[in-house]
Design a protein around this motif. Structure first.
Motif, PDB file in Angstrom:
ATOM      1  N   UNK A 102       0.834  -1.209   0.000  1.00  0.00           N
ATOM      2  CA  UNK A 102       0.000   0.000   0.000  1.00  0.00           C
ATOM      3  C   UNK A 102       0.866   1.255   0.000  1.00  0.00           C
ATOM      4  N   UNK A 103       1.957   1.227   0.780  1.00  0.00           N
ATOM      5  CA  UNK A 103       2.852   2.384   0.779  1.00  0.00           C
ATOM      6  C   UNK A 103       3.561   2.537  -0.563  1.00  0.00           C
ATOM      7  N   UNK A 104       3.879   1.397  -1.216  1.00  0.00           N
ATOM      8  CA  UNK A 104       4.469   1.473  -2.553  1.00  0.00           C
ATOM      9  C   UNK A 104       3.499   2.116  -3.539  1.00  0.00           C
ATOM     10  N   UNK A 105       2.228   1.704  -3.491  1.00  0.00           N
ATOM     11  CA  UNK A 105       1.241   2.291  -4.383  1.00  0.00           C
ATOM     12  C   UNK A 105       1.070   3.785  -4.106  1.00  0.00           C
ATOM     13  N   UNK A 106       1.051   4.164  -2.825  1.00  0.00           N
ATOM     14  CA  UNK A 106       0.928   5.580  -2.486  1.00  0.00           C
ATOM     15  C   UNK A 106       2.127   6.367  -2.994  1.00  0.00           C
ATOM     16  N   UNK A 107       3.325   5.789  -2.857  1.00  0.00           N
ATOM     17  CA  UNK A 107       4.531   6.468  -3.364  1.00  0.00           C
ATOM     18  C   UNK A 107       4.491   6.591  -4.885  1.00  0.00           C
ATOM     19  N   UNK A 108       4.028   5.533  -5.561  1.00  0.00           N
ATOM     20  CA  UNK A 108       3.926   5.587  -7.018  1.00  0.00           C
ATOM     21  C   UNK A 108       2.940   6.658  -7.458  1.00  0.00           C
ATOM     22  N   UNK A 109       1.814   6.755  -6.772  1.00  0.00           N
ATOM     23  CA  UNK A 109       0.824   7.782  -7.138  1.00  0.00           C
ATOM     24  C   UNK A 109       1.357   9.184  -6.873  1.00  0.00           C
ATOM     25  N   UNK A 110       2.099   9.336  -5.767  1.00  0.00           N
ATOM     26  CA  UNK A 110       2.706  10.645  -5.507  1.00  0.00           C
ATOM     27  C   UNK A 110       3.722  10.994  -6.591  1.00  0.00           C
ATOM     28  N   UNK A 111       4.498  10.002  -7.024  1.00  0.00           N
ATOM     29  CA  UNK A 111       5.457  10.252  -8.102  1.00  0.00           C
ATOM     30  C   UNK A 111       4.731  10.609  -9.404  1.00  0.00           C
ATOM     31  N   UNK A 112       3.649   9.885  -9.709  1.00  0.00           N
ATOM     32  CA  UNK A 112       2.888  10.194 -10.924  1.00  0.00           C
ATOM     33  C   UNK A 112       2.275  11.586 -10.842  1.00  0.00           C
ATOM     34  N   UNK A 113       1.845  11.966  -9.640  1.00  0.00           N
ATOM     35  CA  UNK A 113       1.296  13.317  -9.479  1.00  0.00           C
ATOM     36  C   UNK A 113       2.366  14.369  -9.726  1.00  0.00           C
ATOM     37  N   UNK A 114       3.584  14.122  -9.222  1.00  0.00           N
ATOM     38  CA  UNK A 114       4.663  15.071  -9.473  1.00  0.00           C
ATOM     39  C   UNK A 114       5.027  15.113 -10.950  1.00  0.00           C
ATOM     40  N   UNK A 115       5.045  13.945 -11.583  1.00  0.00           N
ATOM     41  CA  UNK A 115       5.345  13.914 -13.013  1.00  0.00           C
ATOM     42  C   UNK A 115       4.268  14.642 -13.817  1.00  0.00           C
ATOM     43  N   UNK A 116       3.017  14.436 -13.415  1.00  0.00           N
ATOM     44  CA  UNK A 116       1.933  15.136 -14.123  1.00  0.00           C
ATOM     45  C   UNK A 116       2.058  16.641 -13.945  1.00  0.00           C
ATOM     46  N   UNK A 117       2.352  17.056 -12.706  1.00  0.00           N
ATOM     47  CA  UNK A 117       2.512  18.497 -12.470  1.00  0.00           C
ATOM     48  C   UNK A 117       3.707  19.040 -13.247  1.00  0.00           C
ATOM     49  N   UNK A 118       4.804  18.270 -13.276  1.00  0.00           N
ATOM     50  CA  UNK A 118       5.973  18.731 -14.028  1.00  0.00           C
ATOM     51  C   UNK A 118       5.675  18.790 -15.523  1.00  0.00           C
TER      52      UNK A 118
END
Length: 501
Positions: free
Chosen positions: A256-272
């Motif tokens: 679950x923490x891996x999925x949360x980290x992946x989503x946070x990374x995808x959110x940063x990539x989307x924002x970038x």
């Protein structure tokens, strides 16, 4: 009476350590595989590659080792206890016969107790004095089979078939002289119990091993199912689908923490990605406007031969060219600041002196600049970039000030920072716009900024420079003024005591 200890086993010569033998075995296996490519390919194909298979194999192997050790220990303990019981019965029978021999009451044949196979009494001359019914007429056991420890286990074909027996010997004194009493107890019950226990443990171990393998395979599959879902979703996400997110399991574990980290990374990539696309669009728009004006001016200059009109158009084209040059320089600097491979600049810079020289080099400006930087403050940094930070803040202040600008340099010893305030008496900035003004190409008054030469990149560049120097740039509102505050870290100064040392 003679000693009655279990029969010993042949001594095994000391061998090399188990670790060395294991390494030699592995080395021999590698040499064999190297000489046989097909065997190596077969081993490679049979080696489990998935985490699920490797986990199941490791669990089964670990349980198998534990079961083998535990089964061996159980069988060994069972065997020892059964043999002790048999020895105790044989010893008790031998002691009873010894008492009869001592009293001179030996009779032949001698009666057998439960669990005793045979009894034989031999005198000092090797003659059988008395024996049980099944050894009547048999030669003495002592000359051929006497054991120095008093008893041993051997196969004795006393009743027509071979079976294990424990032979115990005791010396006794009779009225006619010394005798040796031999009592044999059958180990058939112990052998049968050992065989039955071994078979039962083998069956139970096999069932347990298959159960552990099945449970591990199923549990590992269920545990890795969210990982596979995350992998499949990440594999399906393209450079234009950064708005998608991986599924998050409802459990609170590592996956679950891996999925949360992946989503946070995808959110940063989307924002970038969004910032990059917006930046490219804004840069294209900013470049298109002056290029269009410049082209129009050049076309008009070519179409008119009037020297006065021609001079005005060339002057306007030169102004637009300078604006394009400034915009290109800002874009290049932003590209350099956006790279992540530069280190924190650590050249010692006299910040107060840099402020005075920068303000003096600007010459006459629309609004006077008051500088309050009397204390010499040395900070680690890049002098060119720090000068650019101050220049951008002064340019912004000149565009929005009404009458004057103040530059003040102080130190915050409590937090170890140099504090640079650039204040102008222009209109205040709404609190909601405090962060917007640091966005690239952001303008609160679009028409006015273009007229006075602003590109919308000065404040973002200044904040990036402050961040590279591990500092901050923020906006402070005060009545009738706007202050841009820059905080830059000051290296700790050695104490006087340390300097004296």
């Amino acid at each position: 009476m003679a000693d009655q200890t279990p029969a010993g086993t042949p001594a095994t010569p000391a061998g090399p350590p188990a670790g060395a033998a294991h390494h030699r075995l592995r080395a021999a296996a590698h040499r064999h595989l190297a000489r046989h490519p097909r065997a190596a390919a077969l081993v490679d194909r049979l080696t489990p590659r998935s985490v699920r298979a490797r986990t199941t194999l490791a669990a089964c192997a670990s349980v198998a080792v534990v079961l083998i050790i535990a089964s061996a220990a159980v069988i060994l303990l069972l065997r020892v206890n059964l043999e002790r019981t048999v020895e105790a019965d044989a010893r008790e029978q031998a002691q009873a016969v010894a008492r009869l021999a001592t009293d001179g009451h030996l009779t032949s044949p001698l009666p057998l107790d439960h669990g005793t196979d045979f009894i034989q009494v031999v005198d000092a001359n090797g003659r059988v004095v008395a024996a049980s019914q099944n050894l009547t007429g048999r030669p003495p056991l002592a000359p051929a089979r006497h054991h120095p420890n008093g008893h041993r286990t051997f196969n004795l074909d006393a009743r027509g078939h071979a079976h294990h027996q424990r032979v115990t010997s005791i010396a006794a004194t009779t009225p006619t002289g010394p005798v040796t009493i031999y009592v044999g107890a059958s180990l058939h019950t112990a052998d049968a119990a050992e065989d039955l226990t071994t078979a039962a443990l083998a069956v139970l171990s096999t069932v347990l091993l298959f159960t552990v393998g099945a449970l591990t395979w199923r549990a590992t599959g269920r545990a890795l199912r969210p990982v596979e879902a995350i992998r499949a979703e990440v594999a399906a996400i393209g450079d234009r689908d950064l708005n998608r997110r991986v599924p998050e399991p409802r459990s609170d574990d590592e996956i679950a923490r891996l999925a949360d980290t992946m989503n946070a990374m995808l959110q940063r990539l989307e924002a970038a990605g969004t910032r990059q696309r917006r930046f490219i669009a804004d840069a294209s728009h900013e470049l298109r406007s002056p290029l269009t004006v410049l082209r129009t001016q050049l076309e008009v200059a070519l179409a008119h031969s009037d020297p006065d009109v021609h001079a005005d158009l060339v002057a306007g084209a030169l102004e637009d060219t300078e604006r394009l040059q400034a915009l290109a320089a800002d874009l290049l600097l932003l590209a350099r600041l956006d790279t992540t491979d530069h280190d924190w600049p650590d050249e010692p810079v006299d910040f107060a002196d840099l402020i005075h020289t920068t303000v003096a080099a600007r010459g006459v400006e629309p609004h006077p600049v008051d500088v309050h930087a009397l204390t010499a403050i040395t900070i680690p940094g890049n002098p060119l970039w720090l000068r650019r930070l101050l220049t951008n803040l002064l340019d912004n202040a000149q565009r929005h000030a009404r009458s004057h600008i103040t530059v003040r340099l102080t130190t915050d010893r409590a937090s170890g920072h140099a504090v640079l305030d650039v204040t102008n008496d222009g209109p205040p900035i709404e609190p909601a716009d405090h962060e917007k003004i640091f966005e690239r190409f952001a303008r609160l008054d679009d028409a006015r900024s273009r007229d006075d030469g602003g590109t919308g990149l000065g404040l973002p560049i200044a904040r990036d420079i402050a961040a590279i120097h591990k500092g901050t740039l923020t906006v402070l509102d005060a009545p009738g003024a706007t202050t841009f505050r820059t905080r830059l870290p000051i290296p700790p100064q050695p104490s006087p005591a340390k300097v004296m040392k």
